[in-house]
Design a protein around this motif. Structure first.
Motif: not given
Length: 369
Positions: A95, A350, A59, A97-101, A33, A107
């Motif tokens: 940014e 979400t 990041k 956690w919101d994009h974790v599968n 990340f 992941s």
């Protein structure tokens, strides 16, 4: 008279001090990340000489540092002020956690380890600078949003990725710091919400209940605190039917705070029902049991009964035979997915939005096509 020196004031305006950013880059201690390129293009972001990924300063997030002899944690250039800490919490949740599968356990584990550690570092910066009041509360509230939801989301991770004891300790420490912040500033807008969350997390704890009963007006008599107190009363009285009726009324974040008590509550409820309806000839409707204990399906309810030695009778409508002599003390089930009590309450938001809370304005507006 000894006067303690004033706390240091953070001057680092980045999420990670540049010194640490370079150091971890050279040592190969960056999470994916934090690198310049995504996982798919990992090789392009490597240094040709050392084959190590390059850090993306926008990041990279300061990692938690264990206090040790000779190790300085109070250098102003390494400490982030409250505004940067709040920005860091927002970034980690919205940014990262919101994009974790969440269906990909590998992941999910990587994201959990990363966010948990970086939020721990956020709290460390708060503590070193002795930041309290409303500024500290804003930062801790976002952190607690994650810490309360995470046990539900990472329930299937192995113990080497999710340390339940360490996680619970961080929750309690964060709550303790947050309560101090509320004591310093009585006008924190989300106090009633988090006082209620503490009551649900610490279910049945008399110290927590007594503290809540002494809360000032406007907080203690708020709907959130009142329903949390009602859940605690039902729990202490062993009134499981009332408890589950109340749990149905909790919102998503409140239900996540209560989540760790669900297996024990259902186990205790089944014990009480077994004593109350103990008879070889009594048939208790299985679909009614599903409603009373807020279980997702009749299949799950049937399995819970059979594990305890209770007979489930098939027919036009399935029923349970509650008989004390056949009851087995098998213990509570492992906490699992809860569609009725948690998933349906999330709605279109979400998990990151749930963690940040409805008072974050734009984060909680309903989505439009």
């Amino acid at each position: 008279m000894n006067v303690s020196p004033p706390p240091p004031v953070g001057r680092c305006l980045d999420m990670c001090p540049m010194r640490e950013c370079k150091e971890r880059e050279q040592q190969g201690r960056l999470f994916r990340f934090e690198t310049l390129v995504g996982e798919g293009n990992w090789a392009r972001g490597r240094c040709k000489m050392r084959s190590l990924p390059l850090a993306d300063p926008s990041k990279t997030v300061k990692e938690y540092s264990r206090p040790a002899a000779g190790k300085k944690l109070s250098s102003p250039c390494d400490l982030r002020p409250p505004s940067v800490l709040l920005k860091t919490v927002n970034y980690l949740l919205m940014e990262v956690w919101d994009h974790v599968n969440e269906r990909d356990l590998a992941s999910l584990a990587e994201a959990y380890i990363f966010v948990f550690d970086r939020l721990r570092a956020v709290r460390q910066d708060l503590t070193v600078q002795r930041i309290q009041g409303r500024l500290g509360a804003f930062v801790l509230e976002g952190s607690l949003g994650f810490l309360l939801c995470a046990p539900y989301l990472v329930r299937d991770l192995p113990s080497d990725s999710y340390d339940e004891v360490l996680h619970a300790k961080q929750v309690r420490d964060c709550f303790a710091d947050l309560m101090e912040c509320y004591g310093m500033d009585p006008k924190c807008p989300r106090e009633a919400e988090f006082q209620a969350l503490l009551l649900l997390y610490d279910l049945g704890n008399m110290d927590t209940i007594n503290r809540a009963l002494k809360l000032p007006r406007g907080v203690g008599d708020s709907p959130q605190v009142q329903i949390a107190l009602a859940v605690n009363r039902a729990y202490l009285e062993g009134n499981w039917v009332r408890l589950f009726r109340l749990v149905h009324q909790l919102d998503c974040l409140q239900a996540c705070s209560f989540y760790r008590h669900l297996p024990n509550a259902r186990d205790n409820a089944l014990r009480v029902l077994t004593h109350a309806y103990s008879s070889r000839n009594c048939r208790f409707p299985l679909d009614l049991l599903v409603v009373l204990l807020a279980i997702d399906t009749t299949g799950m309810a049937s399995e819970m009964c059979r594990r305890r030695g209770l007979a489930v009778i098939s027919g036009e409508k399935q029923s349970v035979v509650f008989f004390k002599a056949s009851f087995k003390d098998s213990g509570p089930e492992c906490a699992g997915r809860e569609y009725i009590l948690i998933e349906t309450k999330r709605g279109d938001f979400t998990w990151a939005e749930i963690m940040m809370g409805e008072n974050e304005g734009e984060f909680m507006r309903p989505k439009t096509n």
